[in-house]
Write a protein that holds these residues in place. Sequence first.
Motif, PDB file in Angstrom:
ATOM      1  N   CYS A   1     -29.882 -29.533  31.334  1.00 36.76           N
ATOM      2  CA  CYS A   1     -30.578 -28.411  30.689  1.00 36.76           C
ATOM      3  C   CYS A   1     -31.770 -28.886  29.864  1.00 36.76           C
ATOM      4  O   CYS A   1     -32.835 -28.253  29.873  1.00 36.76           O
ATOM      5  N   THR A   2     -31.607 -30.004  29.167  1.00 45.74           N
ATOM      6  CA  THR A   2     -32.717 -30.547  28.395  1.00 45.74           C
ATOM      7  C   THR A   2     -33.844 -30.995  29.320  1.00 45.74           C
ATOM      8  O   THR A   2     -35.027 -30.768  29.051  1.00 45.74           O
ATOM      9  N   SER A   3     -33.477 -31.613  30.430  1.00 50.00           N
ATOM     10  CA  SER A   3     -34.479 -32.003  31.427  1.00 50.00           C
ATOM     11  C   SER A   3     -35.271 -30.799  31.910  1.00 50.00           C
ATOM     12  O   SER A   3     -36.512 -30.830  31.954  1.00 50.00           O
ATOM     13  N   LEU A   4     -34.576 -29.736  32.256  1.00 48.58           N
ATOM     14  CA  LEU A   4     -35.247 -28.529  32.741  1.00 48.58           C
ATOM     15  C   LEU A   4     -36.162 -27.934  31.679  1.00 48.58           C
ATOM     16  O   LEU A   4     -37.250 -27.426  31.992  1.00 48.58           O
ATOM     17  N   GLN A   5     -35.731 -27.990  30.418  1.00 49.88           N
ATOM     18  CA  GLN A   5     -36.547 -27.425  29.345  1.00 49.88           C
ATOM     19  C   GLN A   5     -37.839 -28.214  29.168  1.00 49.88           C
ATOM     20  O   GLN A   5     -38.925 -27.643  29.030  1.00 49.88           O
ATOM     21  N   ILE A   6     -37.733 -29.534  29.177  1.00 49.70           N
ATOM     22  CA  ILE A   6     -38.931 -30.367  29.030  1.00 49.70           C
ATOM     23  C   ILE A   6     -39.865 -30.167  30.220  1.00 49.70           C
ATOM     24  O   ILE A   6     -41.096 -30.066  30.061  1.00 49.70           O
ATOM     25  N   LEU A   7     -39.310 -30.084  31.415  1.00 51.86           N
ATOM     26  CA  LEU A   7     -40.132 -29.834  32.603  1.00 51.86           C
ATOM     27  C   LEU A   7     -40.874 -28.506  32.481  1.00 51.86           C
ATOM     28  O   LEU A   7     -42.058 -28.402  32.823  1.00 51.86           O
ATOM     29  N   ASN A   8     -40.178 -27.501  31.963  1.00 53.75           N
ATOM     30  CA  ASN A   8     -40.806 -26.198  31.774  1.00 53.75           C
ATOM     31  C   ASN A   8     -41.938 -26.272  30.749  1.00 53.75           C
ATOM     32  O   ASN A   8     -42.997 -25.663  30.925  1.00 53.75           O
TER      33      ASN A   8
ATOM     34  N   ASP B   1     -40.649 -40.022  32.235  1.00 54.03           N
ATOM     35  CA  ASP B   1     -39.698 -41.143  32.239  1.00 54.03           C
ATOM     36  C   ASP B   1     -38.422 -40.742  31.517  1.00 54.03           C
ATOM     37  O   ASP B   1     -37.310 -41.077  31.954  1.00 54.03           O
ATOM     38  N   HIS B   2     -38.584 -40.028  30.415  1.00 50.49           N
ATOM     39  CA  HIS B   2     -37.423 -39.544  29.663  1.00 50.49           C
ATOM     40  C   HIS B   2     -36.639 -38.531  30.495  1.00 50.49           C
ATOM     41  O   HIS B   2     -35.398 -38.548  30.514  1.00 50.49           O
ATOM     42  N   VAL B   3     -37.348 -37.664  31.187  1.00 54.20           N
ATOM     43  CA  VAL B   3     -36.701 -36.690  32.069  1.00 54.20           C
ATOM     44  C   VAL B   3     -35.914 -37.404  33.170  1.00 54.20           C
ATOM     45  O   VAL B   3     -34.797 -36.988  33.521  1.00 54.20           O
ATOM     46  N   ASP B   4     -36.462 -38.468  33.710  1.00 50.93           N
ATOM     47  CA  ASP B   4     -35.761 -39.216  34.763  1.00 50.93           C
ATOM     48  C   ASP B   4     -34.424 -39.759  34.254  1.00 50.93           C
ATOM     49  O   ASP B   4     -33.420 -39.740  34.973  1.00 50.93           O
ATOM     50  N   VAL B   5     -34.412 -40.230  33.012  1.00 48.63           N
ATOM     51  CA  VAL B   5     -33.161 -40.718  32.419  1.00 48.63           C
ATOM     52  C   VAL B   5     -32.150 -39.575  32.298  1.00 48.63           C
ATOM     53  O   VAL B   5     -30.966 -39.726  32.625  1.00 48.63           O
TER      54      VAL B   5
ATOM     55  N   ALA C   1     -34.608 -30.384  39.871  1.00 49.27           N
ATOM     56  CA  ALA C   1     -35.189 -30.989  38.673  1.00 49.27           C
ATOM     57  C   ALA C   1     -35.925 -32.281  39.029  1.00 49.27           C
ATOM     58  O   ALA C   1     -37.017 -32.560  38.508  1.00 49.27           O
ATOM     59  N   LYS C   2     -35.343 -33.049  39.932  1.00 47.99           N
ATOM     60  CA  LYS C   2     -35.994 -34.295  40.357  1.00 47.99           C
ATOM     61  C   LYS C   2     -37.287 -34.007  41.115  1.00 47.99           C
ATOM     62  O   LYS C   2     -38.299 -34.696  40.922  1.00 47.99           O
ATOM     63  N   PHE C   3     -37.252 -33.011  41.982  1.00 49.18           N
ATOM     64  CA  PHE C   3     -38.450 -32.642  42.731  1.00 49.18           C
ATOM     65  C   PHE C   3     -39.568 -32.181  41.783  1.00 49.18           C
ATOM     66  O   PHE C   3     -40.730 -32.566  41.942  1.00 49.18           O
TER      67      PHE C   3
ATOM     68  N   GLN D   1     -41.173 -35.039  39.938  1.00 52.72           N
ATOM     69  CA  GLN D   1     -42.084 -35.784  40.800  1.00 52.72           C
ATOM     70  C   GLN D   1     -43.396 -35.034  41.013  1.00 52.72           C
ATOM     71  O   GLN D   1     -44.475 -35.626  41.024  1.00 52.72           O
ATOM     72  N   ARG D   2     -43.294 -33.721  41.175  1.00 52.01           N
ATOM     73  CA  ARG D   2     -44.509 -32.930  41.364  1.00 52.01           C
ATOM     74  C   ARG D   2     -45.395 -32.996  40.119  1.00 52.01           C
ATOM     75  O   ARG D   2     -46.625 -33.056  40.203  1.00 52.01           O
ATOM     76  N   LEU D   3     -44.783 -32.990  38.945  1.00 56.38           N
ATOM     77  CA  LEU D   3     -45.556 -33.060  37.710  1.00 56.38           C
ATOM     78  C   LEU D   3     -46.178 -34.445  37.511  1.00 56.38           C
ATOM     79  O   LEU D   3     -47.181 -34.576  36.808  1.00 56.38           O
ATOM     80  N   ARG D   4     -45.600 -35.459  38.118  1.00 57.00           N
ATOM     81  CA  ARG D   4     -46.218 -36.788  38.073  1.00 57.00           C
ATOM     82  C   ARG D   4     -47.488 -36.823  38.937  1.00 57.00           C
ATOM     83  O   ARG D   4     -48.444 -37.525  38.611  1.00 57.00           O
ATOM     84  N   ASN D   5     -47.458 -36.082  40.020  1.00 56.06           N
ATOM     85  CA  ASN D   5     -48.531 -36.183  41.008  1.00 56.06           C
ATOM     86  C   ASN D   5     -49.551 -35.052  40.949  1.00 56.06           C
ATOM     87  O   ASN D   5     -50.640 -35.171  41.524  1.00 56.06           O
ATOM     88  N   GLU D   6     -49.207 -33.952  40.275  1.00 53.54           N
ATOM     89  CA  GLU D   6     -50.095 -32.796  40.235  1.00 53.54           C
ATOM     90  C   GLU D   6     -50.530 -32.511  38.797  1.00 53.54           C
ATOM     91  O   GLU D   6     -49.976 -33.060  37.846  1.00 53.54           O
ATOM     92  N   ASP D   7     -51.497 -31.641  38.658  1.00 50.68           N
ATOM     93  CA  ASP D   7     -52.115 -31.383  37.357  1.00 50.68           C
ATOM     94  C   ASP D   7     -51.874 -29.938  36.917  1.00 50.68           C
ATOM     95  O   ASP D   7     -52.504 -29.020  37.440  1.00 50.68           O
TER      96      ASP D   7
END
Length: 295
Positions: free
Chosen positions: A170-177, A227-231, A259-261, A264-270
């Motif tokens: 859930c924390t990962s998803l929140q940070i991604l959002n 990187d934190h999200v990956d952990v 979440a992993k996808f 990765q998209r946020l690493r490669n896209e803007d």
Amino acid sequence: MTAAKQSKSYLYDSSLWGDKDVSSGKAAKDENFPVGSLLISRQLRPHVQAYYDFARVIDDIADAETLSSEEKINRLNAMETVVCKDVPAPDRADVLTARYLYNSFIETGVPVDTATDLLIAFRQDAVKNRYETMDELMQYCCYSANPVGRFLLHLHKEGPDTFPASDALCTSLQILNHLQDCKTDLIKLDRCYIPLELMKKYNVKVEDLLAPQMSFSLRKVFHVLLDHVDVLNREAEFLPRLTQDRRLRLEAAVIVYLAKFLAQRLRNEDPLAADVKLSKKNVLYSVLKSFRYFM
């Protein structure tokens, strides 16, 4: 005036409720990871929907551009009263979400703090628009995101051994959002969740989020957060293995893959240049890969 009359007067005070609903117009289909997935059993879906509707309403209150901070806090406090107690309240769609969730908690035995913890986060949103450190952001996620996972786990009678992995997901998803919406949040709400301490380290200013495209320095900040999200996602991988209910296990596995996808998209896209979203291919792959957890 008696205590009962005081309570009733408090709940009907227009300064607390306002005179109309506050809605963003968002629905489950607008979310990356809608809570009310068809993977949830038909018997439990009404309870999941009640929780989602309540969360959507209080989120809309916290984000309402037409309300002052005081008005937001008043409304959120009033919503907490209704979701926790059998008290009178206005017969209105937004308020009724709290009443329906109160009834759901009574029926299912799910702890009410899965709702009141969300309210802690949204009260904070009403008065706080910057986060100094990563610890502050993680604390916010404890209240804004983790209760959602715990609600689903309690609803499915899962054990406490599932909580750490669920919290990580859930924390990962929140940070991604937050990373997805960093520009929109700043424009519409003057809100930035990216830790200022981290931005300062890489000579990035909050205003840089308004640029038409991401700078090299801001990309470094994103990579640190991702990187934190990956952990967190690696810890979240344990959730499907620990979950007993097969349907919820499948749902958890799908969301971990998604979440992993998205990371990765946020690493490669803007996200400053264009919306960064999951593709249909990402979703299909995640579902197909997750079916091994359904056995």
